[in-house]
Write a protein that holds these residues in place. Structure first.
Motif, PDB file in Angstrom:
ATOM      1  N   PHE A 132      53.718 -35.214 -53.464  1.00  0.00           N
ATOM      2  CA  PHE A 132      54.770 -34.543 -53.836  1.00  0.00           C
ATOM      3  C   PHE A 132      54.541 -33.138 -52.741  1.00  0.00           C
ATOM      4  O   PHE A 132      53.733 -32.432 -52.530  1.00  0.00           O
ATOM      5  CB  PHE A 132      54.932 -33.811 -55.242  1.00  0.00           C
ATOM      6  CG  PHE A 132      55.629 -34.884 -56.148  1.00  0.00           C
ATOM      7  CD1 PHE A 132      54.461 -35.996 -56.552  1.00  0.00           C
ATOM      8  CD2 PHE A 132      56.606 -34.859 -56.581  1.00  0.00           C
ATOM      9  CE1 PHE A 132      55.087 -36.860 -57.365  1.00  0.00           C
ATOM     10  CE2 PHE A 132      57.384 -35.904 -57.209  1.00  0.00           C
ATOM     11  CZ  PHE A 132      56.617 -36.847 -57.686  1.00  0.00           C
ATOM     12  N   GLY A 133      55.671 -32.693 -52.298  1.00  0.00           N
ATOM     13  CA  GLY A 133      56.114 -31.503 -51.639  1.00  0.00           C
ATOM     14  C   GLY A 133      56.168 -30.320 -52.793  1.00  0.00           C
ATOM     15  O   GLY A 133      56.076 -30.449 -53.812  1.00  0.00           O
ATOM     16  N   PRO A 134      55.999 -28.880 -52.298  1.00  0.00           N
ATOM     17  CA  PRO A 134      56.087 -27.731 -53.030  1.00  0.00           C
ATOM     18  C   PRO A 134      57.459 -27.551 -53.907  1.00  0.00           C
ATOM     19  O   PRO A 134      57.572 -26.913 -54.711  1.00  0.00           O
ATOM     20  CB  PRO A 134      55.904 -26.549 -52.158  1.00  0.00           C
ATOM     21  CG  PRO A 134      56.071 -27.274 -50.782  1.00  0.00           C
ATOM     22  CD  PRO A 134      55.964 -28.525 -50.772  1.00  0.00           C
ATOM     23  N   GLY A 135      58.265 -28.293 -53.361  1.00  0.00           N
ATOM     24  CA  GLY A 135      59.749 -28.045 -53.986  1.00  0.00           C
ATOM     25  C   GLY A 135      60.420 -27.013 -53.296  1.00  0.00           C
ATOM     26  O   GLY A 135      60.040 -25.850 -52.668  1.00  0.00           O
ATOM     27  N   THR A 136      62.001 -26.941 -53.595  1.00  0.00           N
ATOM     28  CA  THR A 136      62.740 -26.276 -53.103  1.00  0.00           C
ATOM     29  C   THR A 136      63.459 -25.491 -54.277  1.00  0.00           C
ATOM     30  O   THR A 136      64.038 -26.245 -55.250  1.00  0.00           O
ATOM     31  CB  THR A 136      63.911 -26.625 -52.180  1.00  0.00           C
ATOM     32  OG1 THR A 136      63.382 -27.001 -50.887  1.00  0.00           O
ATOM     33  CG2 THR A 136      65.015 -25.493 -51.838  1.00  0.00           C
ATOM     34  N   ARG A 137      63.366 -24.395 -54.694  1.00  0.00           N
ATOM     35  CA  ARG A 137      63.751 -23.620 -55.909  1.00  0.00           C
ATOM     36  C   ARG A 137      65.305 -23.225 -55.463  1.00  0.00           C
ATOM     37  O   ARG A 137      65.604 -22.232 -54.697  1.00  0.00           O
ATOM     38  CB  ARG A 137      63.274 -22.584 -56.381  1.00  0.00           C
ATOM     39  CG  ARG A 137      63.685 -21.772 -57.848  1.00  0.00           C
ATOM     40  CD  ARG A 137      62.770 -20.912 -58.203  1.00  0.00           C
ATOM     41  NE  ARG A 137      61.679 -21.141 -58.587  1.00  0.00           N
ATOM     42  CZ  ARG A 137      61.368 -21.916 -59.751  1.00  0.00           C
ATOM     43  NH1 ARG A 137      62.448 -22.162 -60.828  1.00  0.00           N
ATOM     44  NH2 ARG A 137      60.340 -22.121 -60.127  1.00  0.00           N
ATOM     45  N   LEU A 138      66.287 -23.573 -56.003  1.00  0.00           N
ATOM     46  CA  LEU A 138      67.661 -23.443 -55.844  1.00  0.00           C
ATOM     47  C   LEU A 138      68.277 -22.868 -56.926  1.00  0.00           C
ATOM     48  O   LEU A 138      68.169 -23.158 -58.067  1.00  0.00           O
ATOM     49  CB  LEU A 138      68.533 -24.717 -55.668  1.00  0.00           C
ATOM     50  CG  LEU A 138      70.019 -24.662 -55.509  1.00  0.00           C
ATOM     51  CD1 LEU A 138      70.393 -23.630 -54.258  1.00  0.00           C
ATOM     52  CD2 LEU A 138      70.449 -25.877 -55.630  1.00  0.00           C
ATOM     53  N   THR A 139      68.938 -21.659 -56.694  1.00  0.00           N
ATOM     54  CA  THR A 139      69.597 -20.865 -57.617  1.00  0.00           C
ATOM     55  C   THR A 139      71.077 -20.663 -57.022  1.00  0.00           C
ATOM     56  O   THR A 139      71.332 -20.357 -56.152  1.00  0.00           O
ATOM     57  CB  THR A 139      68.981 -19.281 -57.835  1.00  0.00           C
ATOM     58  OG1 THR A 139      67.361 -19.649 -58.166  1.00  0.00           O
ATOM     59  CG2 THR A 139      69.663 -18.500 -58.966  1.00  0.00           C
ATOM     60  N   VAL A 140      71.799 -21.144 -58.257  1.00  0.00           N
ATOM     61  CA  VAL A 140      73.485 -21.105 -57.779  1.00  0.00           C
ATOM     62  C   VAL A 140      73.819 -19.973 -58.713  1.00  0.00           C
ATOM     63  O   VAL A 140      73.666 -19.895 -59.689  1.00  0.00           O
ATOM     64  CB  VAL A 140      73.941 -22.466 -58.252  1.00  0.00           C
ATOM     65  CG1 VAL A 140      75.391 -22.041 -57.690  1.00  0.00           C
ATOM     66  CG2 VAL A 140      73.375 -23.529 -57.333  1.00  0.00           C
ATOM     67  N   LEU A 141      74.595 -18.924 -58.066  1.00  0.00           N
ATOM     68  CA  LEU A 141      75.075 -17.481 -58.970  1.00  0.00           C
ATOM     69  C   LEU A 141      76.534 -17.876 -58.953  1.00  0.00           C
ATOM     70  O   LEU A 141      77.314 -18.493 -58.539  1.00  0.00           O
ATOM     71  CB  LEU A 141      74.978 -16.611 -57.993  1.00  0.00           C
ATOM     72  CG  LEU A 141      73.411 -16.174 -57.714  1.00  0.00           C
ATOM     73  CD1 LEU A 141      73.344 -15.094 -56.653  1.00  0.00           C
ATOM     74  CD2 LEU A 141      72.459 -16.004 -58.717  1.00  0.00           C
TER      75      LEU A 141
END
Lengths: 117, 112
Positions: free
Chosen positions: A108-117
């Protein structure tokens, strides 16, 4: 050697914007997976590629989600018209899977944290 | 949806103690794997146990699998503060689907 890398690590989007998340798998790995992980939950499968072929996209939550791996290495997960419920960590994993493999260790990669406002 | 549940959801122990986490799943499997996830990081593979195996060891880790009960346990012996993380079980189904199906995780806190 290098592991799975993802970019960006963090992404903030306004609702309605399109986003593109990138995954660089381990060199030579045939299989590539995308998972979505909501806060406090385990990852959930989105889609799977074997080389450039998208063999399983049953986990994509809506037609706003699209993934591609045109040359069988780097993959991009695109989310159109983002919604607040799309906020999550998006994980990419690769596997040196071959037809004769009896198990399926994914890196696994470290991931992308997506925040939608 | 998640494959199953992990128990407990959260566990707090002192350094040196053993930690036991349980995982239940719903469908037949090829193998079951355990992963660790530190805060803000990706998942790290710990150990895999095949469906025809009942117990497996790796360093301070001991995994058991009971396919009749569709359950597995992960034991970490002599825990360390560095073991603080979330632990997930993941199954690879017999249908040949290559994706892993994860449980909901156990959050382990090891107090120094």
């Amino acid at each position: 050697g290098a592991g799975v890398s993802q970019s960006p690590r963090y992404k903030v989007a306004k609702r309605g914007q399109d986003v593109a998340l990138r995954c660089d798998p381990i060199s030579g790995h045939v299989s590539l997976f995308w998972y979505q992980q909501a806060l406090g939950q385990g990852p959930e499968f989105l889609t799977y590629f074997q080389n450039e072929a998208q063999l399983d996209k049953s986990g994509l939550p809506s037609d706003r989600f699209f993934a591609e791996r045109p040359e069988g290495s780097v993959s991009t997960l695109k989310i159109q018209r983002t919604q607040q419920e799309d906020s999550a960590v998006y994980l990419c994993a690769s596997s040196q899977f071959s037809g004769g493999a009896s198990y399926n260790e994914q890196f696994f990669g470290p991931g992308t944290r997506l925040t939608v406002l | 949806s998640q494959q199953g549940e992990e128990d407990p959801q959260a566990l707090s122990i002192q350094e040196g103690e053993n930690a036991t986490m349980n995982c239940s799943y719903k469908t037949s499997i090829n193998n079951l794997q355990w992963y660790r996830q530190n805060s803000g990081r990706g998942l790290v593979h710990l150990i895999l146990i095949r469906s025809n195996e009942r117990e497996k060891h790796s360093g301070r880790l001991r995994v058991t699998l009971d396919t009749s009960k569709k359950s597995s346990s992960l034991l970490i012996t002599a825990s360390r503060a560095a073991d603080t993380a979330s632990y997930f079980c993941a199954t690879d189904g017999v249908t040949g689907r290559r994706a892993l199906t994860f449980g909901s995780g156990t959050r382990l806190q090891v107090q120094p």
